[in-house]
Design a protein around this motif. Structure first.
Motif, PDB file in Angstrom:
ATOM      1  N   THR A 158     -10.195  -3.566  -3.553  1.00 50.86           N
ATOM      2  CA  THR A 158      -9.521  -2.725  -4.532  1.00 50.86           C
ATOM      3  C   THR A 158      -8.891  -1.544  -3.811  1.00 50.86           C
ATOM      4  O   THR A 158      -9.466  -0.985  -2.869  1.00 50.86           O
ATOM      5  N   VAL A 159      -7.701  -1.160  -4.260  1.00 51.74           N
ATOM      6  CA  VAL A 159      -6.910  -0.151  -3.568  1.00 51.74           C
ATOM      7  C   VAL A 159      -6.189   0.734  -4.587  1.00 51.74           C
ATOM      8  O   VAL A 159      -5.960   0.325  -5.721  1.00 51.74           O
ATOM      9  N   CYS A 160      -5.835   1.930  -4.145  1.00 54.34           N
ATOM     10  CA  CYS A 160      -5.021   2.838  -4.952  1.00 54.34           C
ATOM     11  C   CYS A 160      -3.840   3.303  -4.101  1.00 54.34           C
ATOM     12  O   CYS A 160      -3.919   4.336  -3.412  1.00 54.34           O
ATOM     13  N   PRO A 161      -2.745   2.534  -4.091  1.00 55.42           N
ATOM     14  CA  PRO A 161      -1.574   2.911  -3.289  1.00 55.42           C
ATOM     15  C   PRO A 161      -0.896   4.156  -3.846  1.00 55.42           C
ATOM     16  O   PRO A 161      -0.831   4.362  -5.061  1.00 55.42           O
ATOM     17  N   GLN A 162      -0.381   4.969  -2.928  1.00 58.26           N
ATOM     18  CA  GLN A 162       0.347   6.183  -3.305  1.00 58.26           C
ATOM     19  C   GLN A 162       1.718   6.182  -2.658  1.00 58.26           C
ATOM     20  O   GLN A 162       1.873   5.790  -1.499  1.00 58.26           O
TER      21      GLN A 162
ATOM     22  N   LEU B 120       0.815  -1.212   0.000  1.00 61.00           N
ATOM     23  CA  LEU B 120       0.000   0.000   0.000  1.00 61.00           C
ATOM     24  C   LEU B 120       0.849   1.262   0.000  1.00 61.00           C
ATOM     25  O   LEU B 120       0.318   2.372   0.078  1.00 61.00           O
ATOM     26  N   ASP B 121       2.165   1.085  -0.045  1.00 60.94           N
ATOM     27  CA  ASP B 121       3.106   2.202  -0.112  1.00 60.94           C
ATOM     28  C   ASP B 121       2.913   3.137   1.082  1.00 60.94           C
ATOM     29  O   ASP B 121       2.737   2.680   2.196  1.00 60.94           O
ATOM     30  N   GLN B 122       2.910   4.469   0.843  1.00 61.43           N
ATOM     31  CA  GLN B 122       2.842   5.418   1.957  1.00 61.43           C
ATOM     32  C   GLN B 122       1.419   5.923   2.235  1.00 61.43           C
ATOM     33  O   GLN B 122       1.187   6.616   3.221  1.00 61.43           O
ATOM     34  N   MET B 123       0.478   5.569   1.375  1.00 62.09           N
ATOM     35  CA  MET B 123      -0.909   5.971   1.603  1.00 62.09           C
ATOM     36  C   MET B 123      -1.796   5.161   0.684  1.00 62.09           C
ATOM     37  O   MET B 123      -1.408   4.860  -0.446  1.00 62.09           O
ATOM     38  N   CYS B 124      -2.993   4.798   1.132  1.00 62.70           N
ATOM     39  CA  CYS B 124      -3.958   4.101   0.286  1.00 62.70           C
ATOM     40  C   CYS B 124      -5.209   4.954   0.182  1.00 62.70           C
ATOM     41  O   CYS B 124      -5.780   5.351   1.189  1.00 62.70           O
ATOM     42  N   GLU B 125      -5.631   5.240  -1.040  1.00 59.49           N
ATOM     43  CA  GLU B 125      -6.876   5.979  -1.224  1.00 59.49           C
ATOM     44  C   GLU B 125      -7.860   5.169  -2.055  1.00 59.49           C
ATOM     45  O   GLU B 125      -7.520   4.150  -2.658  1.00 59.49           O
ATOM     46  N   CYS B 126      -9.114   5.611  -2.047  1.00 55.83           N
ATOM     47  CA  CYS B 126     -10.201   5.016  -2.835  1.00 55.83           C
ATOM     48  C   CYS B 126     -10.329   3.501  -2.649  1.00 55.83           C
ATOM     49  O   CYS B 126     -10.426   2.755  -3.638  1.00 55.83           O
ATOM     50  N   PRO B 127     -10.384   2.999  -1.409  1.00 51.73           N
ATOM     51  CA  PRO B 127     -10.555   1.560  -1.232  1.00 51.73           C
ATOM     52  C   PRO B 127     -11.993   1.130  -1.518  1.00 51.73           C
ATOM     53  O   PRO B 127     -12.931   1.911  -1.372  1.00 51.73           O
ATOM     54  N   ASP B 128     -12.152  -0.120  -1.924  1.00 47.88           N
ATOM     55  CA  ASP B 128     -13.473  -0.713  -2.147  1.00 47.88           C
ATOM     56  C   ASP B 128     -13.380  -2.174  -1.742  1.00 47.88           C
ATOM     57  O   ASP B 128     -12.328  -2.803  -1.848  1.00 47.88           O
ATOM     58  N   TYR B 129     -14.500  -2.710  -1.267  1.00 42.40           N
ATOM     59  CA  TYR B 129     -14.535  -4.107  -0.825  1.00 42.40           C
ATOM     60  C   TYR B 129     -15.859  -4.726  -1.243  1.00 42.40           C
ATOM     61  O   TYR B 129     -16.914  -4.105  -1.109  1.00 42.40           O
TER      62      TYR B 129
ATOM     63  N   GLN C 266     -14.644   2.556  -8.510  1.00 40.87           N
ATOM     64  CA  GLN C 266     -15.631   2.263  -7.473  1.00 40.87           C
ATOM     65  C   GLN C 266     -16.669   1.308  -8.062  1.00 40.87           C
ATOM     66  O   GLN C 266     -16.999   1.397  -9.247  1.00 40.87           O
ATOM     67  N   SER C 267     -17.175   0.401  -7.213  1.00 44.57           N
ATOM     68  CA  SER C 267     -18.168  -0.569  -7.675  1.00 44.57           C
ATOM     69  C   SER C 267     -19.477  -0.398  -6.912  1.00 44.57           C
ATOM     70  O   SER C 267     -19.523   0.216  -5.847  1.00 44.57           O
ATOM     71  N   PHE C 268     -20.536  -0.980  -7.475  1.00 43.08           N
ATOM     72  CA  PHE C 268     -21.838  -1.004  -6.796  1.00 43.08           C
ATOM     73  C   PHE C 268     -22.610  -2.203  -7.310  1.00 43.08           C
ATOM     74  O   PHE C 268     -22.282  -2.795  -8.355  1.00 43.08           O
ATOM     75  N   LEU C 269     -23.644  -2.576  -6.587  1.00 43.10           N
ATOM     76  CA  LEU C 269     -24.511  -3.694  -6.959  1.00 43.10           C
ATOM     77  C   LEU C 269     -25.818  -3.123  -7.489  1.00 43.10           C
ATOM     78  O   LEU C 269     -26.475  -2.344  -6.790  1.00 43.10           O
ATOM     79  N   ASP C 270     -26.191  -3.487  -8.715  1.00 40.34           N
ATOM     80  CA  ASP C 270     -27.438  -2.940  -9.249  1.00 40.34           C
ATOM     81  C   ASP C 270     -28.602  -3.895  -8.970  1.00 40.34           C
ATOM     82  O   ASP C 270     -28.420  -4.958  -8.356  1.00 40.34           O
ATOM     83  N   GLU C 271     -29.801  -3.518  -9.396  1.00 38.15           N
ATOM     84  CA  GLU C 271     -30.996  -4.287  -9.075  1.00 38.15           C
ATOM     85  C   GLU C 271     -31.054  -5.626  -9.799  1.00 38.15           C
ATOM     86  O   GLU C 271     -31.856  -6.480  -9.454  1.00 38.15           O
ATOM     87  N   LYS C 272     -30.195  -5.810 -10.794  1.00 37.85           N
ATOM     88  CA  LYS C 272     -30.087  -7.095 -11.480  1.00 37.85           C
ATOM     89  C   LYS C 272     -29.087  -8.023 -10.784  1.00 37.85           C
ATOM     90  O   LYS C 272     -28.870  -9.138 -11.257  1.00 37.85           O
ATOM     91  N   GLY C 273     -28.484  -7.546  -9.706  1.00 31.77           N
ATOM     92  CA  GLY C 273     -27.509  -8.348  -8.982  1.00 31.77           C
ATOM     93  C   GLY C 273     -26.120  -8.317  -9.576  1.00 31.77           C
ATOM     94  O   GLY C 273     -25.261  -9.127  -9.208  1.00 31.77           O
ATOM     95  N   ARG C 274     -25.873  -7.380 -10.473  1.00 33.89           N
ATOM     96  CA  ARG C 274     -24.561  -7.279 -11.103  1.00 33.89           C
ATOM     97  C   ARG C 274     -23.635  -6.390 -10.278  1.00 33.89           C
ATOM     98  O   ARG C 274     -24.038  -5.322  -9.816  1.00 33.89           O
ATOM     99  N   ARG C 275     -22.393  -6.816 -10.108  1.00 34.94           N
ATOM    100  CA  ARG C 275     -21.371  -5.966  -9.498  1.00 34.94           C
ATOM    101  C   ARG C 275     -20.716  -5.180 -10.634  1.00 34.94           C
ATOM    102  O   ARG C 275     -20.032  -5.724 -11.489  1.00 34.94           O
ATOM    103  N   ILE C 276     -20.953  -3.873 -10.659  1.00 40.15           N
ATOM    104  CA  ILE C 276     -20.509  -3.005 -11.751  1.00 40.15           C
ATOM    105  C   ILE C 276     -19.432  -2.060 -11.240  1.00 40.15           C
ATOM    106  O   ILE C 276     -19.545  -1.494 -10.153  1.00 40.15           O
ATOM    107  N   ILE C 277     -18.384  -1.891 -12.031  1.00 42.29           N
ATOM    108  CA  ILE C 277     -17.265  -1.033 -11.646  1.00 42.29           C
ATOM    109  C   ILE C 277     -17.062   0.049 -12.703  1.00 42.29           C
ATOM    110  O   ILE C 277     -17.286  -0.167 -13.892  1.00 42.29           O
ATOM    111  N   VAL C 278     -16.650   1.231 -12.240  1.00 44.89           N
ATOM    112  CA  VAL C 278     -16.361   2.381 -13.107  1.00 44.89           C
ATOM    113  C   VAL C 278     -15.082   3.040 -12.595  1.00 44.89           C
ATOM    114  O   VAL C 278     -14.863   3.118 -11.385  1.00 44.89           O
TER     115      VAL C 278
END
Length: 449
Positions: free
Chosen positions: A206-210, A186-195, A259-271
């Motif tokens: 998901t992580v964004c190490p800096q 994760l280096d010296q900082m981790c931003e924008c985590p998702d689980y 970032q990801s989210f779960l839609d009403e169809k049960g899909r895990r979608i990431i952007v």
């Protein structure tokens, strides 16, 4: 004069600078994509949340400003965060950034909306726990066993990347639970985590190490990247245990802060935010002349297949297909088409080498190595990303006016990149399409568009 770089199916602002996707949610049947936005300038000095909405994930309406930096605890920026729904209300979580005499303070803040149009800030805040610097941001919230959980990207006072964990029963009052995950990767900082979970036995972090020169304010230029770690969360110990090394989420030039989210169809979608531009590239980006910067990637569905994370294009994009052409010759040229299209290349038999050029962009496969190239709009030189793969069975290309996303082997790997070509049409040339190979070309624009 017509803006030749204006994208046809990628989300981008009409003015100002767009970055991280935030608060992704399907609320009362409509998709909400919030995002970081500086509507006043083309730099990162100001941050609010802008908003796009859609019924189908393809056609979007720009709703403009949603959450402004108008409180003492977020006056220097409404930073990234997430969204959930509870009892018909949308709860948004973001980091309020403040600076007093140059000293940063971060607060995790809460916004509630019952209609998706009016967003009411709550008085509740979460302060940075002891042992961490004020680089503590980007809350991601989910529910498990009737308990709400929140992870926040962090940096310890020892200058190490980490992720903190909080718990709530009502989404308003939160208690710190300790360190969710930390590792030298994760280096010296981790931003924008998702689980999230994709399989009963598989969780994804998901992580964004800096890399940072200190726990104060200095970032090393474009040292950060978007990666994912396979593992499992233990809800009793409240820790994430990894079972794999960190891997890139996207193999291309421009992908960050997903970032990801779960839609009403049960899909895990990431952007993702479709940029890893350095300062020089950003300052010389051709869209500056049109008064805006950056775009988001296409939404992708995540699946866990054969012990690998796949990112698969949404079927919704098939509605954009217009004119169809097919090619089976060993070599050929696809010409007289717009710059907005979908191209699908399939190989029914093992392929040893293949190449394709899209104006200044190149795709080549030889001896187990896939190379994706583009012309850097600042240096005017070819730059290449290389990936070793065991086989090549399919390449699916989504080409917009200044953005390309390349899905390899049905989403096993993805390359995302911005490109800027002055030609009004895109001439495609391919070589070494083997026996049984097939190329399908779909124009996304009508002849008179």
């Amino acid at each position: 004069m017509l803006n030749q770089y204006k994208n046809y199916f990628h989300i981008e602002p009409d003015k100002g600078l767009l970055n991280d996707p935030n608060g992704l949610i399907q609320f009362k049947g409509e998709y909400y994509f919030f995002h970081q936005w500086n509507r006043f300038n083309l730099n990162h000095d100001y941050k609010e949340w802008g908003l796009f909405t859609s019924k189908d994930l393809v056609h979007w309406t720009n709703r403009q400003s949603a959450i402004l930096p108008d409180r003492s605890d977020d006056k220097n920026g409404v930073y990234s965060g997430s969204a959930v729904e509870k009892n018909g209300e949308m709860y948004l979580f973001y980091t309020g950034n403040t600076k007093v005499n140059g000293a940063r303070r971060s607060y995790q803040k809460i916004v509630v909306s019952n209609d998706g149009q009016t967003f009411i800030k709550q008085e509740n805040i979460i302060k940075t726990p002891e042992g961490f610097s004020e680089h503590h941001r980007d809350p991601k919230v989910w529910k498990y066993n009737d308990i709400w959980w929140m992870i926040v990207g962090a940096q310890t006072v020892e200058n190490k990347g980490a992720i903190t964990l909080f718990q709530s029963y009502d989404l308003l009052s939160w208690k710190y639970q300790g360190v969710f995950y930390t590792d030298p990767n994760l280096d010296q900082m981790c931003e924008c985590p998702d689980y999230f979970s994709l399989d009963k036995e598989v969780d994804i972090l998901t992580v964004c190490p800096q890399k940072r020169t200190s726990y104060k304010e200095d970032d090393q230029p474009i040292s950060s990247y978007a990666g994912y770690i396979v593992g499992k969360m233990n809800y009793e110990t409240k820790k994430f245990s990894q079972t794999s090394l960190i891997k890139l989420l996207d193999e291309g030039f421009d992908f960050y802060a997903p970032q990801s989210f779960l839609d009403e169809k049960g899909r895990r979608i990431i952007v993702g935010w479709m940029s890893r531009m350095d300062d020089n590239q950003e300052n010389n980006c051709p869209t500056i002349e049109e008064g805006y910067l950056h775009c988001l990637t296409m939404p992708r569905e995540l699946k866990w297949i054969n012990d690998h994370l796949y990112q698969i294009p949404l079927k919704e994009y098939e509605v954009l297909r217009k004119k169809k052409q097919q090619f089976k010759n060993e070599c050929g040229i696809i010409s007289d088409n717009s710059k907005v299209f979908e191209l699908i290349i399939t190989f029914d038999k093992p392929v040893e080498n293949f190449s394709l050029s899209l104006n200044s962009n190149t795709i080549s496969y030889r001896d187990g190595y896939l190379e994706i190239g583009r012309i850097n709009w600042v240096t005017k030189e070819l730059e290449i990303k290389t990936l070793k793969i065991t086989e090549l069975t399919k390449v699916q290309i989504f080409c917009d006016n200044s953005a390309i996303e390349i899905f390899v082997n049905g989403g096993q790997y993805v390359f995302s990149m911005r490109y800027f070509c002055d030609k009004p049409k895109c001439e495609i040339e391919y070589k070494n399409l083997n026996e049984g190979g097939n190329i399908t070309f779909y124009s996304y624009e009508e002849e008179n568009e």
